[in-house]
Design a protein around this motif. Structure first.
Motif, mmCIF file in Angstrom:
data_model
loop_
_atom_site.group_PDB
_atom_site.id
_atom_site.type_symbol
_atom_site.label_atom_id
_atom_site.label_comp_id
_atom_site.label_asym_id
_atom_site.label_seq_id
_atom_site.Cartn_x
_atom_site.Cartn_y
_atom_site.Cartn_z
ATOM 1 N N ALA A 94 0.313 -1.325 0.712
ATOM 2 C CA ALA A 94 -0.157 -0.428 0.081
ATOM 3 C C ALA A 94 0.691 0.937 -0.343
ATOM 4 O O ALA A 94 0.842 1.867 -0.712
ATOM 5 N N ASN A 95 1.900 1.512 1.205
ATOM 6 C CA ASN A 95 2.915 2.297 1.241
ATOM 7 C C ASN A 95 3.458 2.546 -0.447
ATOM 8 O O ASN A 95 3.722 3.459 -0.786
ATOM 9 N N LEU A 96 4.140 1.195 -1.098
ATOM 10 C CA LEU A 96 5.091 1.522 -2.620
ATOM 11 C C LEU A 96 4.020 2.551 -3.497
ATOM 12 O O LEU A 96 4.107 3.016 -4.125
ATOM 13 N N ALA A 97 2.245 1.525 -3.415
ATOM 14 C CA ALA A 97 1.503 2.086 -4.309
ATOM 15 C C ALA A 97 1.478 3.736 -4.441
ATOM 16 O O ALA A 97 1.117 5.019 -5.405
ATOM 17 N N SER A 98 1.387 4.265 -2.752
ATOM 18 C CA SER A 98 1.198 5.765 -2.423
ATOM 19 C C SER A 98 1.932 6.797 -3.262
ATOM 20 O O SER A 98 1.946 7.453 -3.627
ATOM 21 N N ALA A 99 3.472 6.341 -3.022
ATOM 22 C CA ALA A 99 4.400 6.930 -3.710
ATOM 23 C C ALA A 99 4.568 6.981 -5.125
ATOM 24 O O ALA A 99 4.707 8.043 -5.886
ATOM 25 N N LEU A 116 5.069 12.557 2.042
ATOM 26 C CA LEU A 116 4.881 11.853 2.544
ATOM 27 C C LEU A 116 5.196 10.184 1.544
ATOM 28 O O LEU A 116 5.490 9.544 1.760
ATOM 29 N N VAL A 117 5.756 10.714 0.196
ATOM 30 C CA VAL A 117 6.654 10.135 -0.354
ATOM 31 C C VAL A 117 7.912 9.344 0.476
ATOM 32 O O VAL A 117 8.378 8.379 0.213
ATOM 33 N N LYS A 118 8.926 10.138 1.048
ATOM 34 C CA LYS A 118 9.978 9.595 1.611
ATOM 35 C C LYS A 118 9.000 8.801 2.911
ATOM 36 O O LYS A 118 9.203 7.901 3.209
#
Length: 228
Positions: A94-99, A116-118
């Motif tokens: 989910a975090n990879l998709a968000s970035a 947020l990406v970091k």
């Protein structure tokens, strides 16, 4: 104006060099080509700027440079995941998709989006130790020795979940039940003294060559008895 052009052109050249080195190392040619196109467009924009450019335009271009650097980090992570055959935990995915969404979307790459990406990329790495070498147990060498000593287990009792988080199996060392990893909630353990296929031995903890409960261990014990 010319100072900004030179600075940004040097920055793009650095990104291209790192991109070729890192992405091609993992054989990820598709994303390498995609980034080439973006960099080419940015270079064209710079070369077309012969008249005075406002501070706002330079600031926006600077934000694009920052986005490209983070995009390269994302693509390298994706290449590592693919090459190592890593299955990400749901939260890491989910975090990879968000970035990815924030880096490839059409909205301006603001400082808030950058933060947020970091955070998202750091969380992916934290949840997936294999991305940092596969033997990252999150503690110092001194702490590792203290933990192994305190547990008092013979070699071969330490294992790792699908995402590389280490855990121990007591008694004979054979897996007799399943549970969830306290770090990432992946399934750990096994049944009938057989480890789950997506778990592995963790020699980074105690240097074991095989599990305490295994054909190899039983054979070594037999040979020792025979020698005596």
């Amino acid at each position: 104006m010319y100072e900004n052009k030179v600075r940004f052109l040097k920055g793009l050249s650095k990104i291209k060099k790192e991109k070729r080195r890192d992405l091609l190392l993992f054989g990820y040619t598709r994303h390498n080509t995609e980034m080439d196109k973006e960099i080419t467009e940015m270079e064209k924009w710079l070369h077309r700027r012969t008249a005075r450019v406002g501070d706002q335009e330079w600031e926006e271009f600077g934000r694009e440079m920052i986005r490209m650097n983070f995009l390269l980090r994302l693509r390298v992570l994706q290449a590592q995941i693919r090459k190592k055959g890593i299955t990400l935990h749901d939260l890491a995915q989910a975090n990879l998709a968000s970035a990815k969404r924030r880096l490839t979307g059409l909205k301006p790459f603001t400082e808030n989006r950058e933060e947020l990406v970091k955070q998202a990329l750091e969380k992916v790495k934290r949840l997936t130790p294999r991305l940092t070498g596969g033997a990252d147990i999150g503690i110092s060498e001194e702490e590792r020795v203290q933990v192994v000593t305190a547990m008092g287990l013979t070699r071969g009792h330490w294992f790792a979940c699908p995402n590389g988080h280490v855990y121990a199996i007591g008694d004979c060392g054979g897996a007799t039940m399943e549970s969830t990893c306290p770090e990432c909630s992946a399934r750990i353990g096994g049944g009938s003294h057989t480890l789950r296929s997506d778990n592995r031995l963790a020699p980074e903890m105690d240097g074991a060559r095989h599990a305490a409960w295994s054909d190899q261990a039983n054979m070594e014990n037999y040979l020792l008895d025979f020698d005596d």
